[in-house]
Scaffold this active site. Sequence first.
Site, PDB file in Angstrom:
ATOM      1  N   ASP A 171      27.211 120.888  42.512  1.00 24.22           N
ATOM      2  CA  ASP A 171      26.284 121.342  43.680  1.00 24.22           C
ATOM      3  C   ASP A 171      26.396 120.215  44.503  1.00 24.22           C
ATOM      4  O   ASP A 171      26.129 118.881  44.004  1.00 24.22           O
ATOM      5  CB  ASP A 171      25.123 121.641  43.339  1.00 24.22           C
ATOM      6  CG  ASP A 171      24.038 122.304  44.811  1.00 24.22           C
ATOM      7  OD1 ASP A 171      24.643 123.646  44.976  1.00 24.22           O
ATOM      8  OD2 ASP A 171      23.444 121.537  44.886  1.00 24.22           O
ATOM      9  N   GLU A 173      27.033 126.150  48.357  1.00 21.60           N
ATOM     10  CA  GLU A 173      27.392 124.847  48.186  1.00 21.60           C
ATOM     11  C   GLU A 173      27.597 124.692  46.700  1.00 21.60           C
ATOM     12  O   GLU A 173      27.872 123.712  46.208  1.00 21.60           O
ATOM     13  CB  GLU A 173      26.874 123.867  48.590  1.00 21.60           C
ATOM     14  CG  GLU A 173      25.397 123.080  48.334  1.00 21.60           C
ATOM     15  CD  GLU A 173      24.471 124.191  48.986  1.00 21.60           C
ATOM     16  OE1 GLU A 173      23.243 123.814  48.492  1.00 21.60           O
ATOM     17  OE2 GLU A 173      24.497 125.100  49.695  1.00 21.60           O
TER      18      GLU A 173
END
Length: 168
Positions: free
Chosen positions: A34, A77
Site C-alpha cells: 500500500d 492504491e
Amino acid sequence: MTELYNRRFLDELFDSQVASRTKDGYCHAIMMLDVDFFKQVNDTYGHDVGDKVQKKLSTLMRGAIRNSDVAVRFGGEEFLILLMNTTKEKTIQIAQNINKQFSQELFQSNIGSFKKTISIGISYYPDHSKSLWKSLKYADEALYIAKNTGRNKVIEFTQNMHKDGKNF
C-alpha cells in the site's frame, strides 16, 4: 492503467490453481502493498500524478518477480503479489528490494518533486493458514500493523497479530 491483473483474476487463480501447485518444502507468499499517504498525492498533485505513482509501483513489482508469480492491483492504491513456491528468505528479500527502490523514486509534478514510500504485509500459504483467502487476510493484517507502526516497512504476519486471537 497499471498493466497488472485485477482482483477478479485473483479470485479465479485462487479457486482453480494455487493450492494444487504447492511443492514440498516451499510455500506461496502473499504480499499486500500500500502506498503510504497516497490520498495526499491526489489531493496535492492531482490524480494524473497519482496515476504515475501507481504505474511506477506496478513497474517495480513486475520487475521484481518471476513469470510464475502474480502481481495484482487489489483496489485503489493497494496491491498484491503472489510469489509461487518460494522461500521466506526470498520473499523478504523481494519485499525489501521493492520497498527500497520505490522509496528512492523521485516523482515530478507541476508544483515540484516528491518521494513516496510503501508499507508491505506478508503471510505464507499453507504455513499461516490452509486457506488462501485467510492467508490473504493475514497479509492484510500485517500490512495494517506496518502502517500503524510507522509505515515504510515490511512486516511478516505472526499469530499474535490476528485480531480474534485464534490459531492459524
